[in-house]
Design an enzyme around this catalytic site. Structure first.
Site, PDB file in Angstrom:
ATOM      1  N   GLU A  54      28.190  30.076  45.431  1.00  0.00           N
ATOM      2  CA  GLU A  54      29.688  29.592  46.795  1.00  0.00           C
ATOM      3  C   GLU A  54      30.561  30.434  46.670  1.00  0.00           C
ATOM      4  O   GLU A  54      31.297  30.685  46.617  1.00  0.00           O
ATOM      5  CB  GLU A  54      28.747  28.601  46.898  1.00  0.00           C
ATOM      6  CG  GLU A  54      29.710  28.411  48.108  1.00  0.00           C
ATOM      7  CD  GLU A  54      29.111  26.637  48.891  1.00  0.00           C
ATOM      8  OE1 GLU A  54      28.477  25.926  48.037  1.00  0.00           O
ATOM      9  OE2 GLU A  54      29.877  26.466  50.105  1.00  0.00           O
ATOM     10  N   SER A  67      26.283  18.059  51.562  1.00  0.00           N
ATOM     11  CA  SER A  67      27.454  17.017  51.546  1.00  0.00           C
ATOM     12  C   SER A  67      26.391  15.865  52.972  1.00  0.00           C
ATOM     13  O   SER A  67      26.340  16.791  53.803  1.00  0.00           O
ATOM     14  CB  SER A  67      28.462  17.375  51.830  1.00  0.00           C
ATOM     15  OG  SER A  67      29.302  17.955  50.926  1.00  0.00           O
ATOM     16  N   GLU A  89      40.181  19.223  42.726  1.00  0.00           N
ATOM     17  CA  GLU A  89      39.685  18.706  41.480  1.00  0.00           C
ATOM     18  C   GLU A  89      37.972  18.697  40.673  1.00  0.00           C
ATOM     19  O   GLU A  89      38.282  18.754  39.790  1.00  0.00           O
ATOM     20  CB  GLU A  89      39.333  17.082  42.425  1.00  0.00           C
ATOM     21  CG  GLU A  89      41.254  16.556  42.515  1.00  0.00           C
ATOM     22  CD  GLU A  89      41.695  17.574  43.900  1.00  0.00           C
ATOM     23  OE1 GLU A  89      40.790  18.159  44.297  1.00  0.00           O
ATOM     24  OE2 GLU A  89      42.328  17.698  44.495  1.00  0.00           O
ATOM     25  N   SER A 108      35.584  20.878  45.877  1.00  0.00           N
ATOM     26  CA  SER A 108      37.315  20.132  45.911  1.00  0.00           C
ATOM     27  C   SER A 108      37.655  21.232  44.681  1.00  0.00           C
ATOM     28  O   SER A 108      36.981  21.154  43.347  1.00  0.00           O
ATOM     29  CB  SER A 108      37.564  18.613  46.062  1.00  0.00           C
ATOM     30  OG  SER A 108      37.637  18.552  45.001  1.00  0.00           O
ATOM     31  N   SER A 114      28.727  24.015  58.434  1.00  0.00           N
ATOM     32  CA  SER A 114      29.623  24.857  59.162  1.00  0.00           C
ATOM     33  C   SER A 114      28.230  25.929  59.812  1.00  0.00           C
ATOM     34  O   SER A 114      26.871  25.737  59.339  1.00  0.00           O
ATOM     35  CB  SER A 114      30.440  25.796  58.474  1.00  0.00           C
ATOM     36  OG  SER A 114      30.740  24.715  57.392  1.00  0.00           O
TER      37      SER A 114
END
Lengths: 373, 396
Positions: B247, B132, B381, B379, B164
């Site tokens: 993932e 990202s 969505e 997400s 992360s």
């Protein structure tokens, strides 16, 4: 460990689905269109001999082998007597005396003995322990409701309290004192009836299995297989909705291209897949008499009940005004799903049972931990 | 369909169970817990991963030649069940195990496999993910971090976000733009970047939980050896899709389910003991219904993963199914932590080390953390788009 159906299990499901597809009246819009030849066709296919052991002329299969076939029964709105007969077969195989097995199972295998299960009463809840039906001195008095397909059944499996606890009793539908009255209800094709037993005389051979044990198996097997009926209905409704979303156009494009609908279809697909995981595991646990049979059954029935409700409602919504018409016949699935949701324990009842079973499991783990320490 | 285990599978379970009983501190999960300080906790978890490796329990289903155990997915499922049962700590190098390792196994060169895989298993090298960017979230293919090939090196410039465990990582895999003059999916490459390289800066980002798990990562003329590309130059999108499939896949879901199940069990035990009025917190009928639904959903996360394993064991493809897996576990877990807050009643807002807080504030912390579940790894969505279009065949 293998969480997949084998070829024969898949092929059996396909065969039953194809056979039922030859009886379009089963899923037509009208509630008075019977498909009188379905029972005979299923019997000729051999459906009723599958759970019967080989020594009584059957195939000796377990409920797990029939899971996909039961999904097909659900999705095709097959007569309720079919599943009742399969449940009774399982119970006789597991808990019947040699005499009961030798008398009843060959008749069942040939499709000559159709069952209905008389469980609930209007003034009691879903817990079988609360029922008022009683066998006293060999005489049965009971007032049952919502007995699916009772008018077509030759044999009634009646849940009543006997001397030694809550038992399952085999009562021929045509004996003196049995009165069968069709209900007026939301799904007339399920054949729900009120059944009164006024001073019905039972002989020793009427009791099926040990009190307590047989009813526990009946509830668990019924909940698991009714979960499979529900996933069958949900699957059919989701397929119908997706097909419509691909072809119906508004604003110059298929409505399935709009995220408002696409995303709900995705949610439905995920819910259905998850209901299947719970259901398949529960039917396996019932087949194997696994130690978590009751927990798995309640999980499946409660979860599949919620999912079938969600998918039936969403499928109607997605069809817009057409979904609310009589002729499109989506109401048939809505009606049947609601009847099944309330058969053999509602979602709320199974949720409570699931929690109790889980707490008992944790307490046993803690106890074992303390004993080891 | 058969949930009975073979003698070999049972032997695997029992030897793991015996090893765990020895390896975890005495009183683990009863009187001894993870350190509450975020950094100390990370160190503890890394130490636990090294212990697992030393005991031969890292890379359960990875090939033996790269340091794995060479076991089946079924045994991986057993591994997860036993970790849950023992309340074992969650690993930190999940990105190394579940994303880097699987992607290199699928698309890496033999040299890359030999170089990188064993050190993931031994926790010598912890990994973070550079996908990202501030302007490339759900629209991942629009990443702008630039990598120019000069001689035998890529020169990388740009910024990644939501990195992360960047602060604990020795390596990062990144999706970078190698060609700005072609349609956006066709100019991307997949690079393996040493986090010690000059020009990399991390800036911690604080999360709604108050923790600092993720970071912004800046690349300023960072040199990356040309052999650290996975797949072809400009062929990175395909590689990244493999990464995303893992993932979102069943191994990842099952790993997470361990923690959800542990915390749900802990919640139930807490409610059974916690006095409320004349009875206990567990007695509330409205809460009982919700708890039951969460019990079912968390159990189904496991059943769904096992069902996917059986599909994969019999040669099924990884694909859009992974989006179904991810969409389900993320909402199931998020719901569960909402139910936890409902069930705790008047003490629900009490957190951390407050003397009245339940379970040292674990449920409150997890409730905050769970808000990320439906956002990261794509997400909800985005998952619904993928399921709608690629599983159900609905038009774009």
């Amino acid at each position: 460990m293998n969480f997949a159906f084998d070829e024969e299990q898949v092929s059996l499901g396909d065969t039953v689905a194809r056979l039922l597809a030859d009886h379009p009246a089963l899923v037509g819009p009208d509630l008075d269109q019977a498909a009188p030849t379905v029972w005979q066709a299923l019997a000729e296919l051999g459906l009723f001999m599958l759970l019967v052991p080989e020594e009584q002329g059957g195939a000796g299969l377990a409920p797990i082998d029939l899971t996909l076939a039961v999904e097909a029964l659900g999705g095709s709105l097959a007569p309720a007597g079919v599943i009742a007969t399969l449940l009774a077969t399982d119970l006789i195989v597991q808990h019947g005396t040699p005499a009961q097995r030798d008398t009843l199972l060959p008749q069942i295998a040939g499709g000559d003995l159709r069952f209905a299960v008389a469980l609930y009463e209007a003034d009691r809840d879903f817990d079988p322990a609360t029922l008022g039906a009683a066998v006293d001195g060999g005489v049965l008095n009971a007032s049952k409701i919502a007995v699916a397909d009772a008018a077509a059944a030759q044999m009634l499996l009646v849940i009543a309290r006997g001397r030694d606890g809550m038992g399952c009793y085999l009562v021929p539908a045509d004996v003196a004192g049995v009165t069968i009255t069709p209900h007026e209800d939301i799904d007339p094709t399920a054949g729900l009836c009120a059944v009164r037993f006024d001073g019905v005389k039972l002989d020793e051979s009427a009791l099926l299995g040990a009190p307590g044990l047989a009813i526990a198996r009946l509830i668990d097997t019924a909940a698991s297989l009714h979960a499979a009926l529900l996933t069958g209905i949900a699957s059919r409704m989701l397929d119908t909705a997706i097909e419509y979303a691909k072809t119906r156009e508004q604003f110059g494009q298929p409505i399935g291209s709009f995220q408002a609908l696409k995303h709900r279809c995705a949610d439905m697909a995920v819910s259905l897949d998850s209901a299947r995981s719970a259901t398949y595991y529960a039917v396996w646990a019932a087949s194997e008499n696994a130690s978590d049979r009751a927990r798995a059954a309640s999980m499946a029935k409660a979860y599949a009940g919620d999912v079938a409700r969600q998918i039936c409602n969403e499928a109607i919504q997605l069809h817009g005004g057409m979904g609310f018409t009589w002729d499109l016949a989506l109401h048939r699935f809505l009606r049947r799903a609601k009847v099944i949701e309330h058969a053999f324990g509602s979602t709320a009842w199974h949720n409570e049972r699931l929690l109790q079973e889980t707490l008992a499991m944790l307490a046993a783990e803690d106890e074992a931990g303390r004993a080891a320490a | 369909m058969d949930f009975n285990y073979s003698p070999a599978e049972t032997e695997f379970r029992l030897s793991l169970r015996a090893w765990l009983a020895d390896a975890l501190p005495k009183g683990w999960g009863e009187t001894v817990f993870l350190p509450s300080d975020e950094h100390e906790q990370a160190m503890f978890r890394l130490d636990w991963e090294r212990k697992l490796y030393a005991g031969g329990w890292a890379g359960i289903n990875w090939p033996k030649e790269y340091g794995g155990r060479g076991a089946t997915l079924i045994e991986r499922g057993i591994f997860a069940e036993e970790m849950a049962r023992a309340r074992a700590p969650e690993p930190i190098n999940v990105i190394g195990h579940n994303l880097t390792g699987t992607t290199i196994l699928a698309h890496g060169t033999e040299a890359q496999k030999k170089r990188f895989l064993p050190k993931i298993l031994s926790t010598e090298e912890v990994w973070c993910q550079g996908f990202s960017e501030p302007n490339a979230g759900s629209d991942l293919a629009s990443v702008r971090t630039r990598a120019e090939l000069k001689g035998d090196k890529f020169i990388v410039n740009g910024q990644k976000i939501w990195t992360s465990f960047g602060q604990y990582s020795q390596w990062c895999f990144a999706l970078v733009r190698t060609n700005p003059n072609v349609p956006k999916h066709k100019g991307l490459s997949f690079l393996l970047i040493d986090m010690k390289s000059p020009g990399i800066t991390l800036r911690p980002l604080r999360q709604i939980s108050g923790e600092y798990e993720f970071n912004e990562t800046f690349f300023d003329n960072v040199e990356v050896p040309a052999e650290n590309i996975v797949g072809d130059i400009d062929g990175g999108w395909k590689i990244a899709m493999t990464t995303l499939t893992y993932e979102r896949g069943p191994e990842d879901a099952l790993g997470r389910q361990i923690r959800f199940k542990q915390e749900l069990d802990q919640l139930l035990r807490t409610l059974v003991r916690h006095q409320r009025g004349a009875g206990h917190a567990i007695d509330e009928p409205a809460v009982r219904q919700k708890l039951a639904k969460s019990i079912a959903e968390i159990e189904i996360v496991r059943l769904n993963a096992l069902r996917s394993f059986s599909k994969l064991e019999s040669g099924g493809d990884r694909g859009a199914d992974a989006s179904m897996t991810k969409l389900y576990w993320s909402h199931a877990a998020q719901n569960m932590y909402e139910v936890a807050m409902d069930a705790l009643g008047p003490i629900a807002p009490l957190s951390g080390s407050d003397p009245q807080a339940a379970a040292l504030g674990k449920f409150q912390m997890s409730w905050f953390q769970s808000k990320a579940f439906t956002i990261y790894s794509g997400s909800s969505e985005i998952q619904r788009n993928i399921i709608g279009e690629r599983v159900l065949g609905l038009p774009r």
